[in-house]
Design a protein around this motif. Structure first.
Motif, mmCIF file in Angstrom:
data_model
loop_
_atom_site.group_PDB
_atom_site.id
_atom_site.type_symbol
_atom_site.label_atom_id
_atom_site.label_comp_id
_atom_site.label_asym_id
_atom_site.label_seq_id
_atom_site.Cartn_x
_atom_site.Cartn_y
_atom_site.Cartn_z
ATOM 1 N N ALA A 73 0.851 -1.191 0.000
ATOM 2 C CA ALA A 73 0.000 0.000 0.000
ATOM 3 C C ALA A 73 0.887 1.242 0.000
ATOM 4 O O ALA A 73 2.067 1.173 0.328
ATOM 5 N N ASP A 74 0.302 2.344 -0.384
ATOM 6 C CA ASP A 74 1.009 3.616 -0.342
ATOM 7 C C ASP A 74 1.197 4.012 1.125
ATOM 8 O O ASP A 74 0.273 3.888 1.937
ATOM 9 N N ALA A 75 2.366 4.475 1.481
ATOM 10 C CA ALA A 75 2.655 4.845 2.870
ATOM 11 C C ALA A 75 1.760 5.992 3.347
ATOM 12 O O ALA A 75 1.491 6.110 4.542
ATOM 13 N N GLY A 76 1.269 6.816 2.432
ATOM 14 C CA GLY A 76 0.383 7.915 2.810
ATOM 15 C C GLY A 76 -1.009 7.472 3.198
ATOM 16 O O GLY A 76 -1.784 8.242 3.763
ATOM 17 N N LEU A 77 -1.367 6.215 2.904
ATOM 18 C CA LEU A 77 -2.698 5.698 3.224
ATOM 19 C C LEU A 77 -2.717 4.873 4.504
ATOM 20 O O LEU A 77 -3.756 4.366 4.902
ATOM 21 N N VAL A 78 -1.570 4.730 5.157
ATOM 22 C CA VAL A 78 -1.457 3.936 6.378
ATOM 23 C C VAL A 78 -1.471 4.872 7.582
ATOM 24 O O VAL A 78 -0.721 5.849 7.629
ATOM 25 N N THR A 79 -2.360 4.596 8.547
ATOM 26 C CA THR A 79 -2.371 5.356 9.796
ATOM 27 C C THR A 79 -2.134 4.395 10.954
ATOM 28 O O THR A 79 -2.633 3.270 10.943
ATOM 29 N N ILE A 80 -1.378 4.836 11.933
ATOM 30 C CA ILE A 80 -1.062 4.032 13.105
ATOM 31 C C ILE A 80 -1.934 4.517 14.266
ATOM 32 O O ILE A 80 -1.928 5.706 14.594
ATOM 33 N N GLN A 81 -2.676 3.599 14.879
ATOM 34 C CA GLN A 81 -3.522 3.949 16.014
ATOM 35 C C GLN A 81 -2.791 3.743 17.335
ATOM 36 O O GLN A 81 -3.041 4.442 18.293
ATOM 37 N N GLY A 82 -1.887 2.765 17.376
ATOM 38 C CA GLY A 82 -1.148 2.520 18.609
ATOM 39 C C GLY A 82 -0.028 1.520 18.403
ATOM 40 O O GLY A 82 -0.131 0.621 17.569
ATOM 41 N N ILE A 83 1.047 1.702 19.167
ATOM 42 C CA ILE A 83 2.177 0.775 19.179
ATOM 43 C C ILE A 83 2.423 0.434 20.645
ATOM 44 O O ILE A 83 2.702 1.324 21.448
ATOM 45 N N TYR A 84 2.302 -0.843 20.980
ATOM 46 C CA TYR A 84 2.402 -1.265 22.367
ATOM 47 C C TYR A 84 3.466 -2.346 22.510
ATOM 48 O O TYR A 84 3.444 -3.342 21.796
ATOM 49 N N LEU A 142 -1.732 -1.440 16.212
ATOM 50 C CA LEU A 142 -3.074 -1.217 15.689
ATOM 51 C C LEU A 142 -2.945 -0.212 14.555
ATOM 52 O O LEU A 142 -2.421 0.886 14.752
ATOM 53 N N ALA A 143 -3.402 -0.600 13.365
ATOM 54 C CA ALA A 143 -3.224 0.259 12.195
ATOM 55 C C ALA A 143 -4.452 0.188 11.289
ATOM 56 O O ALA A 143 -5.241 -0.750 11.367
ATOM 57 N N ARG A 144 -4.576 1.204 10.443
ATOM 58 C CA ARG A 144 -5.645 1.248 9.435
ATOM 59 C C ARG A 144 -5.019 1.586 8.087
ATOM 60 O O ARG A 144 -4.127 2.433 8.011
ATOM 61 N N ILE A 145 -5.516 0.929 7.042
ATOM 62 C CA ILE A 145 -5.073 1.221 5.683
ATOM 63 C C ILE A 145 -6.304 1.624 4.876
ATOM 64 O O ILE A 145 -7.270 0.864 4.780
ATOM 65 N N TYR A 146 -6.267 2.821 4.313
ATOM 66 C CA TYR A 146 -7.395 3.359 3.555
ATOM 67 C C TYR A 146 -7.257 3.038 2.069
ATOM 68 O O TYR A 146 -6.157 2.799 1.568
ATOM 69 N N ASP A 147 -8.392 3.086 1.360
ATOM 70 C CA ASP A 147 -8.408 2.811 -0.080
ATOM 71 C C ASP A 147 -7.924 4.008 -0.891
ATOM 72 O O ASP A 147 -7.336 3.840 -1.953
ATOM 73 N N SER A 148 -8.210 5.226 -0.408
ATOM 74 C CA SER A 148 -7.789 6.418 -1.145
ATOM 75 C C SER A 148 -7.482 7.562 -0.181
ATOM 76 O O SER A 148 -7.905 7.545 0.978
ATOM 77 N N LYS A 149 -6.753 8.533 -0.671
ATOM 78 C CA LYS A 149 -6.364 9.696 0.134
ATOM 79 C C LYS A 149 -7.588 10.527 0.521
ATOM 80 O O LYS A 149 -7.656 11.056 1.626
ATOM 81 N N GLU A 150 -8.576 10.611 -0.376
ATOM 82 C CA GLU A 150 -9.781 11.387 -0.088
ATOM 83 C C GLU A 150 -10.535 10.790 1.105
ATOM 84 O O GLU A 150 -11.008 11.519 1.974
ATOM 85 N N ASN A 151 -10.651 9.464 1.136
ATOM 86 C CA ASN A 151 -11.347 8.816 2.246
ATOM 87 C C ASN A 151 -10.577 8.985 3.551
ATOM 88 O O ASN A 151 -11.176 9.169 4.607
ATOM 89 N N LEU A 152 -9.264 8.957 3.490
ATOM 90 C CA LEU A 152 -8.446 9.155 4.681
ATOM 91 C C LEU A 152 -8.671 10.549 5.249
ATOM 92 O O LEU A 152 -8.878 10.724 6.448
ATOM 93 N N LEU A 153 -8.669 11.562 4.382
ATOM 94 C CA LEU A 153 -8.864 12.936 4.839
ATOM 95 C C LEU A 153 -10.282 13.171 5.356
ATOM 96 O O LEU A 153 -10.499 13.992 6.249
ATOM 97 N N LYS A 154 -11.261 12.443 4.805
ATOM 98 C CA LYS A 154 -12.647 12.609 5.209
ATOM 99 C C LYS A 154 -12.915 11.973 6.578
ATOM 100 O O LYS A 154 -13.669 12.507 7.383
ATOM 101 N N VAL A 155 -12.275 10.836 6.869
ATOM 102 C CA VAL A 155 -12.600 10.060 8.063
ATOM 103 C C VAL A 155 -11.685 10.358 9.251
ATOM 104 O O VAL A 155 -12.150 10.504 10.376
ATOM 105 N N GLU A 156 -10.396 10.449 9.025
ATOM 106 C CA GLU A 156 -9.438 10.626 10.118
ATOM 107 C C GLU A 156 -9.543 12.031 10.706
ATOM 108 O O GLU A 156 -9.733 12.998 9.977
ATOM 109 N N PRO A 157 -9.401 12.151 12.032
ATOM 110 C CA PRO A 157 -9.423 13.492 12.629
ATOM 111 C C PRO A 157 -8.190 14.288 12.224
ATOM 112 O O PRO A 157 -7.123 13.722 12.017
ATOM 113 N N LYS A 158 -8.386 15.581 12.088
ATOM 114 C CA LYS A 158 -7.279 16.437 11.685
ATOM 115 C C LYS A 158 -6.360 16.681 12.869
ATOM 116 O O LYS A 158 -6.812 16.812 14.010
ATOM 117 N N LYS A 159 -5.067 16.755 12.600
ATOM 118 C CA LYS A 159 -4.091 17.007 13.656
ATOM 119 C C LYS A 159 -4.061 18.493 13.969
ATOM 120 O O LYS A 159 -4.217 19.335 13.088
#
Length: 92
Positions: free
Chosen positions: A45-56, A67-84
């Motif tokens: 997957a593209d590294a820009g579509l991978v988000t890390i929720q936690g490393i324990y 714990l990680a999530r991989i999105y299908d597209s950049k638009e969906n990632l920006l729509k769903v993930e909270p902004k920093k």
């Protein structure tokens, strides 16, 4: 370094797949950047579509749970993930 998938949940409404992974043989806790690189290589997957929720990692343990999530597209990632939050400016 061995990677084992503990749980994989496909979430088509959010256009993503959530993973719970275990990495064996890591003496130190991997950084977020290193973890994103490892997961992007493993799941092709593209590294820009991978988000890390936690490393324990327990104290003294050689296994890491991720714990990680991989999105299908950049638009969906920006729509769903909270902004920093932007860093605060220093007052003089």
């Amino acid at each position: 370094m061995e990677i084992k998938i503990l749980d994989e949940i496909k979430q088509p409404l959010l256009s993503r797949t959530s993973y719970k992974l275990r990495i064996f043989g890591s003496k130190t806790t991997p950084s977020n950047a290193k973890t994103v690189e490892i997961l992007a290589d493993k799941f092709k997957a593209d590294a820009g579509l991978v988000t890390i929720q936690g490393i324990y990692q327990g104290f003294g343990a050689h296994t890491t749970t991720i714990l990680a999530r991989i999105y299908d597209s950049k638009e969906n990632l920006l729509k769903v993930e909270p902004k920093k939050k932007a860093p605060k400016e220093e007052e003089k």
